[in-house]
Scaffold this active site. Structure first.
Site, PDB file in Angstrom:
ATOM      1  N   ASN A 157      13.877  -0.780   7.787  1.00  0.00           N
ATOM      2  CA  ASN A 157      12.723  -0.268   6.094  1.00  0.00           C
ATOM      3  C   ASN A 157      12.953   0.726   5.123  1.00  0.00           C
ATOM      4  OD1 ASN A 157      11.727   1.078   8.264  1.00  0.00           O
ATOM      5  ND2 ASN A 157       9.972   1.029   8.263  1.00  0.00           N
TER       6      ASN A 157
ATOM      7  N   LYS B  35      14.303  -6.715   5.675  1.00  0.00           N
ATOM      8  CA  LYS B  35      14.399  -6.444   5.762  1.00  0.00           C
ATOM      9  C   LYS B  35      15.961  -6.515   6.933  1.00  0.00           C
ATOM     10  CE  LYS B  35       9.912  -5.206   6.911  1.00  0.00           C
ATOM     11  NZ  LYS B  35       9.113  -4.073   8.163  1.00  0.00           N
TER      12      LYS B  35
ATOM     13  N   LYS C  89       0.850  -1.246  -0.382  1.00  0.00           N
ATOM     14  CA  LYS C  89       0.247   0.031  -0.207  1.00  0.00           C
ATOM     15  C   LYS C  89       0.906   1.610   0.276  1.00  0.00           C
ATOM     16  CE  LYS C  89      -4.227  -2.001   2.898  1.00  0.00           C
ATOM     17  NZ  LYS C  89      -4.865  -2.518   1.280  1.00  0.00           N
TER      18      LYS C  89
ATOM     19  N   ASP D 120       9.533   1.754  12.110  1.00  0.00           N
ATOM     20  CA  ASP D 120       8.278   0.876  12.174  1.00  0.00           C
ATOM     21  C   ASP D 120       8.070   1.077  13.857  1.00  0.00           C
ATOM     22  OD1 ASP D 120       7.951  -0.305  10.180  1.00  0.00           O
ATOM     23  OD2 ASP D 120       9.064  -2.255  10.302  1.00  0.00           O
TER      24      ASP D 120
END
Length: 286
Positions: free
Chosen positions: A90, A69, A18, A106
């Site tokens: 990330n 990651k 997204k 995050d």
């Protein structure tokens, strides 16, 4: 090569991301002449991808999703201290000299929707965290720094204990088997005012296509806030059940937008507008 600044999100797979919708929305709202897109990058192609982008002055960096990651870390020139502590990256940012620095947004993204509550004084803060994967690492580090006593639940309690010892040393934290929370409990919780209890699903359980999360809400103390980082479906079974029992809830899209906001600042040098957050969440849930 692009003729204007751009950033990307990389992963394998990547079609479900997204991030292009989020960053594209903010680029339009901010009037920034830039692009953001998804790029499929395999594990075998990761080093070549970074080598090519490193020499492109229009490339501002990339967001990093699974499975890269941790694998990306030795390919970078520098690590932000928080990313080093968490052991996962990330967000990668290209410097003017072509150096690549890894960040982890995050943790900031997870904490952002908790900001108002965390600004209040509390007698005690406790978080029950379900899952011991990569997302849980950032959440454990963030909540430890925010003064929480942690109960970390995983299929392997030894892995949970090792994660706590690594990321939250010195605290009176607890590791427990995930299935402990599947059965009802009659435990009498401390229900004094001024205690902040948080329940966090940091696992993929409950996500579309994944097994259900077995969590009996009798394990949530009165007044708990229930936070599920799963983004599809937007309202997970855990959140629906918690709402029906009167608990406040936070959706995974809130964390997704929060971590993207921190990355956007790193890529484009501006804080994206917040006025359209509700519309953005609706767009992302279609």
């Amino acid at each position: 090569m692009s003729k204007r600044p751009y950033a990307e999100v990389i992963g394998d797979p990547i079609a479900q991301s997204k991030s292009p919708a989020i960053h594209g929305h903010w680029l339009r709202e901010s009037g920034i002449e830039g692009d953001y897109r998804a790029q499929h990058v395999t594990a075998e192609g990761l080093a070549d991808y970074l080598g090519e982008r490193r020499s492109d002055p229009d490339w501002r960096g990339c967001n990093v999703t699974m499975p890269h990651k941790q694998a990306i870390i030795p390919l970078l020139d520098r690590l932000d201290p928080l990313a080093r502590k968490i052991g996962a990256v990330n967000t990668v940012v290209r410097g003017a000299d072509g150096t690549l620095t890894g960040y982890n947004t995050d943790a900031a993204g997870f904490l952002e929707p908790l900001g108002e509550e965390l600004g209040k004084p509390h007698l005690f803060r406790m978080a029950r965290i379900l899952g011991t994967g990569g997302a849980a690492r950032a959440i454990v580090a963030a909540l430890s720094e925010a003064g929480f006593t942690l109960v970390l639940a995983g299929r392997n309690p030894d892995k949970a204990r090792a994660m706590l010892d690594e990321l939250a040393p010195g605290g009176e934290h607890h590791a427990i088997a995930l299935d402990h929370f599947g059965a009802a409990t009659d435990f009498v919780f401390d229900d004094r005012e001024g205690i902040f209890d948080l329940v966090v699903n940091a696992s993929p359980l409950g996500m579309t296509g994944q097994p259900a999360l077995a969590f009996d809400l009798s394990h949530a103390p009165p007044g708990s806030l229930v936070y599920d980082i799963v983004t599809a479906p937007r309202r997970t079974p855990l959140l629906d059940a918690a709402s029906k029992q009167g608990f406040a809830t936070i959706e995974g899209l809130a964390m997704l937008i929060g971590q993207a906001r921190a990355a956007f600042r790193l890529f484009f040098g501006e804080t994206p507008p917040r006025e359209g957050d509700a519309a953005l969440m609706e767009e992302l849930s279609r």
